[in-house]
Write a protein that holds these residues in place. Structure first.
Motif, PDB file in Angstrom:
ATOM      1  N   GLU A  58      79.263  31.311  12.354  1.00  0.00           N
ATOM      2  CA  GLU A  58      79.459  31.271  10.909  1.00  0.00           C
ATOM      3  C   GLU A  58      79.673  29.834  10.433  1.00  0.00           C
ATOM      4  O   GLU A  58      79.168  29.419   9.400  1.00  0.00           O
ATOM      5  N   SER A  59      80.418  29.050  11.215  1.00  0.00           N
ATOM      6  CA  SER A  59      80.758  27.697  10.773  1.00  0.00           C
ATOM      7  C   SER A  59      79.611  26.695  10.930  1.00  0.00           C
ATOM      8  O   SER A  59      79.503  25.744  10.167  1.00  0.00           O
ATOM      9  N   ASN A  60      78.731  26.875  11.925  1.00  0.00           N
ATOM     10  CA  ASN A  60      77.656  25.890  12.138  1.00  0.00           C
ATOM     11  C   ASN A  60      76.293  26.376  11.639  1.00  0.00           C
ATOM     12  O   ASN A  60      75.275  25.729  11.896  1.00  0.00           O
ATOM     13  N   TYR A  73      82.262  19.633   8.670  1.00  0.00           N
ATOM     14  CA  TYR A  73      83.211  20.383   9.492  1.00  0.00           C
ATOM     15  C   TYR A  73      84.538  19.627   9.551  1.00  0.00           C
ATOM     16  O   TYR A  73      84.606  18.436   9.251  1.00  0.00           O
ATOM     17  N   GLY A 136      85.033  20.614   3.002  1.00  0.00           N
ATOM     18  CA  GLY A 136      84.269  21.780   3.451  1.00  0.00           C
ATOM     19  C   GLY A 136      83.587  22.514   2.313  1.00  0.00           C
ATOM     20  O   GLY A 136      82.618  23.240   2.540  1.00  0.00           O
ATOM     21  N   ASN A 139      79.831  21.785   2.188  1.00  0.00           N
ATOM     22  CA  ASN A 139      78.973  22.156   3.310  1.00  0.00           C
ATOM     23  C   ASN A 139      77.742  22.891   2.791  1.00  0.00           C
ATOM     24  O   ASN A 139      77.844  23.742   1.902  1.00  0.00           O
TER      25      ASN A 139
END
Length: 195
Positions: A58-60, A73, A136, A139
């Motif tokens: 989910e984060s990358n 990040y 963030g 992003n």
């Protein structure tokens, strides 16, 4: 005098190892605040320290998308770090922006960073984000649309090349690029003799 050429997302649709050195000397602005990129690091998807090495999360997820977008990040739960996604969709490679020579919006940078020393405003990836106000929340944004602006360099700089900073795996790879002799680098380059 003609205005510098804007960099478009197509600029990033190439090997991360071609894009990274060509970013040195370009100008990065976020809401009109920023400066000349003087130091970057390349991270390829086959690289064991790349966030994408073990596959999408989910984060990358933005790293696996199209090139020319931001991947932001949090490092060690403290500092935001700004990366530019490169290579065709699915490759998941990116360039970390390590340092800028500040040129625009210095009062805002000094206020955010709580210091006046110009050399220390953007000399490190966490400092870059703090000085520019990047978090963030930014992003996955396109690099060729507001609030970001990227301008081509006016001339080809003399590059310093060396190993990346603060990693243990694949630390020997010479994938860190900087403007040779810049006082705004996050860390000096150990100059290797050729051959």
């Amino acid at each position: 005098m003609s205005r510098p050429r804007r960099l478009r997302r197509g600029f990033f649709a190439r090997s991360v190892h071609a894009v990274a050195p060509e970013l040195v000397g370009t100008t990065l602005l976020f809401k009109g605040v920023g400066g000349v990129i003087v130091e970057v690091e390349a991270y390829h998807h086959t690289d064991p320290v790349a966030h994408s090495f073990r596959g999408p999360t989910e984060s990358n997820a933005v790293m696996f998308g199209p090139p020319g977008y931001t991947y932001v990040y949090r490092s060690y739960g403290i500092h935001w770090c700004l990366n530019f996604v490169c290579e065709p969709e699915g490759s998941a490679s990116a360039v970390l922006i390590r340092a800028l020579a500040p040129t625009q919006g210095l009062p805002a940078m000094r206020r955010r960073r709580g210091l006046a020393e110009e050399r220390l405003l953007c000399s490190g990836p966490g400092r870059v984000c703090e000085a520019l106000g990047v978090t963030g929340a930014h992003n996955g944004l396109a690099l060729d649309k507001a609030p970001f602006e990227l301008f081509a360099r006016a001339e080809e700089p003399v590059l310093a090349v060396g190993p990346r900073v603060g990693i243990t795996k694949a630390a020997e790879m010479p994938w860190r690029y900087g403007l040779k002799g810049s006082r705004f680098l996050s860390k000096p380059f150990s100059i290797r003799s050729p051959g």
